[in-house]
Motif scaffolding. Structure first.
Motif, PDB file in Angstrom:
ATOM      1  N   ALA A 127      91.643  31.392  24.860  1.00 22.74           N
ATOM      2  CA  ALA A 127      90.655  30.768  26.965  1.00 22.74           C
ATOM      3  C   ALA A 127      91.705  32.220  27.430  1.00 22.74           C
ATOM      4  N   GLU A 128      92.776  32.410  27.389  1.00 21.97           N
ATOM      5  CA  GLU A 128      93.281  33.430  28.360  1.00 21.97           C
ATOM      6  C   GLU A 128      92.902  34.358  27.774  1.00 21.97           C
ATOM      7  N   CYS A 129      92.229  34.919  27.623  1.00 22.11           N
ATOM      8  CA  CYS A 129      91.909  36.458  26.848  1.00 22.11           C
ATOM      9  C   CYS A 129      90.639  36.705  27.508  1.00 22.11           C
ATOM     10  N   SER A 162      94.138  32.793  33.798  1.00 17.43           N
ATOM     11  CA  SER A 162      93.670  31.642  34.915  1.00 17.43           C
ATOM     12  C   SER A 162      94.004  32.472  36.042  1.00 17.43           C
ATOM     13  N   GLY A 163      94.344  33.565  36.315  1.00 18.62           N
ATOM     14  CA  GLY A 163      94.933  34.495  37.965  1.00 18.62           C
ATOM     15  C   GLY A 163      93.807  35.819  38.175  1.00 18.62           C
ATOM     16  N   ASN A 164      94.144  36.167  38.811  1.00 20.40           N
ATOM     17  CA  ASN A 164      94.590  38.057  39.445  1.00 20.40           C
ATOM     18  C   ASN A 164      95.706  38.812  39.682  1.00 20.40           C
ATOM     19  N   GLY A 165      96.267  38.101  39.599  1.00 12.78           N
ATOM     20  CA  GLY A 165      97.584  38.946  39.867  1.00 12.78           C
ATOM     21  C   GLY A 165      98.331  39.902  38.814  1.00 12.78           C
ATOM     22  N   LEU A 195     101.026  39.665  37.075  1.00 14.30           N
ATOM     23  CA  LEU A 195     101.745  38.513  35.588  1.00 14.30           C
ATOM     24  C   LEU A 195     100.034  38.736  35.101  1.00 14.30           C
ATOM     25  N   GLU A 196      99.461  37.043  35.822  1.00 12.32           N
ATOM     26  CA  GLU A 196      98.260  36.765  34.576  1.00 12.32           C
ATOM     27  C   GLU A 196      97.194  38.112  34.501  1.00 12.32           C
ATOM     28  N   SER A 197      97.295  39.019  34.673  1.00 12.59           N
ATOM     29  CA  SER A 197      96.427  39.793  33.946  1.00 12.59           C
ATOM     30  C   SER A 197      97.296  40.348  32.722  1.00 12.59           C
ATOM     31  N   LYS A 198      98.766  40.860  32.645  1.00 12.72           N
ATOM     32  CA  LYS A 198      99.138  41.156  32.117  1.00 12.72           C
ATOM     33  C   LYS A 198      98.989  40.310  30.485  1.00 12.72           C
ATOM     34  N   PHE A 199      99.830  38.862  31.244  1.00 10.87           N
ATOM     35  CA  PHE A 199      99.631  38.032  29.810  1.00 10.87           C
ATOM     36  C   PHE A 199      98.315  37.455  29.279  1.00 10.87           C
ATOM     37  N   SER A 200      97.173  38.579  30.380  1.00  9.14           N
ATOM     38  CA  SER A 200      95.827  38.123  29.243  1.00  9.14           C
ATOM     39  C   SER A 200      95.769  39.192  28.399  1.00  9.14           C
ATOM     40  N   ARG A 201      96.415  39.982  28.722  1.00  5.37           N
ATOM     41  CA  ARG A 201      96.283  40.878  28.480  1.00  5.37           C
ATOM     42  C   ARG A 201      96.814  40.739  26.388  1.00  5.37           C
ATOM     43  N   ALA A 202      98.089  40.536  27.375  1.00 14.67           N
ATOM     44  CA  ALA A 202      99.032  40.159  25.914  1.00 14.67           C
ATOM     45  C   ALA A 202      98.161  39.747  24.887  1.00 14.67           C
ATOM     46  N   CYS A 203      97.814  38.750  25.295  1.00  9.67           N
ATOM     47  CA  CYS A 203      97.011  37.323  24.241  1.00  9.67           C
ATOM     48  C   CYS A 203      96.374  37.662  23.874  1.00  9.67           C
ATOM     49  N   GLU A 260     102.717  43.907  17.713  1.00 16.43           N
ATOM     50  CA  GLU A 260     104.067  44.038  18.326  1.00 16.43           C
ATOM     51  C   GLU A 260     104.164  44.983  20.718  1.00 16.43           C
ATOM     52  N   SER A 261     102.626  45.078  20.194  1.00 15.08           N
ATOM     53  CA  SER A 261     102.247  45.613  21.811  1.00 15.08           C
ATOM     54  C   SER A 261     102.076  44.126  22.682  1.00 15.08           C
ATOM     55  N   ALA A 262     101.796  43.322  21.678  1.00 16.78           N
ATOM     56  CA  ALA A 262     101.667  42.258  22.697  1.00 16.78           C
ATOM     57  C   ALA A 262     102.612  41.412  23.004  1.00 16.78           C
ATOM     58  N   LEU A 263     103.897  41.133  21.896  1.00 17.10           N
ATOM     59  CA  LEU A 263     105.778  40.634  22.320  1.00 17.10           C
ATOM     60  C   LEU A 263     106.204  41.931  23.222  1.00 17.10           C
ATOM     61  N   GLN A 264     105.693  43.345  23.282  1.00 17.71           N
ATOM     62  CA  GLN A 264     106.294  43.610  24.165  1.00 17.71           C
ATOM     63  C   GLN A 264     105.800  43.271  25.904  1.00 17.71           C
ATOM     64  N   LEU A 265     104.244  42.952  26.538  1.00 16.21           N
ATOM     65  CA  LEU A 265     104.419  42.807  27.452  1.00 16.21           C
ATOM     66  C   LEU A 265     104.377  41.350  27.535  1.00 16.21           C
ATOM     67  N   PHE A 266     104.984  40.065  26.519  1.00 16.32           N
ATOM     68  CA  PHE A 266     104.879  39.062  26.611  1.00 16.32           C
ATOM     69  C   PHE A 266     106.912  39.099  27.715  1.00 16.32           C
ATOM     70  N   LEU A 267     107.566  40.510  27.104  1.00 17.61           N
ATOM     71  CA  LEU A 267     109.128  40.489  27.019  1.00 17.61           C
ATOM     72  C   LEU A 267     109.077  40.612  27.875  1.00 17.61           C
TER      73      LEU A 267
END
Length: 273
Positions: A194-196, A200-203, A205-213, A222-229
């Motif tokens: 759903a996030e991908c 849920s937002g345009n900022g 962090l929202e963009s980074k979270f969506s990309r990680a998803c 590994e790339s996802a974990l780096q972004l979440f971290l």
């Protein structure tokens, strides 16, 4: 697929010893009054469904001659017989993961594992319609098997069939320690989807979270974990600690012994503490 059978003094030689020259036989010496025997029973029934073997159940109180011949002193007493000889066994309740390790050691093959491996090969080859066909067959053959439910749910999530995935995961309850945490992690993939698709937002962090998803769904863990971290480092409270929880879900999906899990669990601990 093997099968389960009740055996007795009068047919033990025919149903166990003779059959063991064709297929391994797991003999479960049990008693009706034995609590641990009742705990082991469903595990062995699952083995009979999955593995190329026979599970032969013998009540020691009604069949004392065979029990004495095999020197059974406590129950449950499980003996694995091949070519008329005991090759391994155990006394008491062996947890399912350890039992599976024992079966591998005894070269007893799981038809289910072989079918799941075949599905993985079809996925790697991009034959998704074939994968759907194979999962439909497995779900008919093993409608309650937790491993099948979890693997099928992962596939249906990748096919955007989220309701079907949730339906498959719903029977897995909290007291099923071997499967519940992984089922919850797979449910997290539904949220990632759903996030991908709809951030849920345009900022930033929202963009980074969506990309990680999205990366998680693509298997780029590994790339996802780096972004979440990075999100955890920037704002621990973002999405109610969502980035940390997402990392824990990925750890569960990969398994504790996966090198990426070990590396990023260490990095997460350093950021948190």
């Amino acid at each position: 697929m093997g099968y389960s059978i009740d055996v007795y003094d009068h047919n033990f030689e025919e149903e166990v010893l003779e059959k063991s020259y064709e297929i391994p036989v797991i003999v479960d010496f049990y008693a009706v009054w034995c609590g641990p025997c009742q705990m082991l029973k469903p595990i062995l029934e699952k083995v009979a469904q999955e593995y190329d073997c026979i599970v032969a159940k013998l009540n020691i109180d009604e069949n004392q001659s065979i029990a004495q011949a095999f020197r059974v002193e406590g129950v449950p007493d499980v003996k694995i017989i091949r070519n008329g000889e005991i090759i391994d066994g155990f006394v008491g309740v062996l947890p399912e993961p350890q039992l599976r390790e024992l079966l591998v050691k005894c070269n007893i093959k799981s038809q289910l594992d072989e079918k799941l491996d075949a599905i993985r090969q079809e996925l790697l080859a991009g034959n998704r319609s074939k994968v759907a066909e194979l999962f439909a067959s497995l779900l008919t053959q093993y409608p309650e098997h937790r491993r099948v439910l979890i693997e099928a749910a992962k596939f249906y999530i990748s096919e955007d069939k989220l309701e079907k995935a949730e339906e498959l995961l719903s029977p897995i309850q909290m007291d099923e320690r071997e499967f519940f945490a992984e089922a919850q992690a797979v449910k997290a993939l539904i949220q990632f989807k759903a996030e991908c698709v709809n951030p849920s937002g345009n900022g930033e962090l929202e963009s980074k979270f969506s990309r990680a998803c999205c990366l998680t769904l693509d298997g780029e863990h590994e790339s996802a974990l780096q972004l979440f971290l990075e999100i955890v480092e920037t704002d621990r409270q973002f999405k109610s600690d969502g980035a940390r929880k997402a990392m824990l879900s990925i750890f569960e999906l990969l398994g504790n012994n996966h090198p990426v899990t070990k590396e990023y669990r260490k990095r997460l601990m350093m950021v948190l503490y």
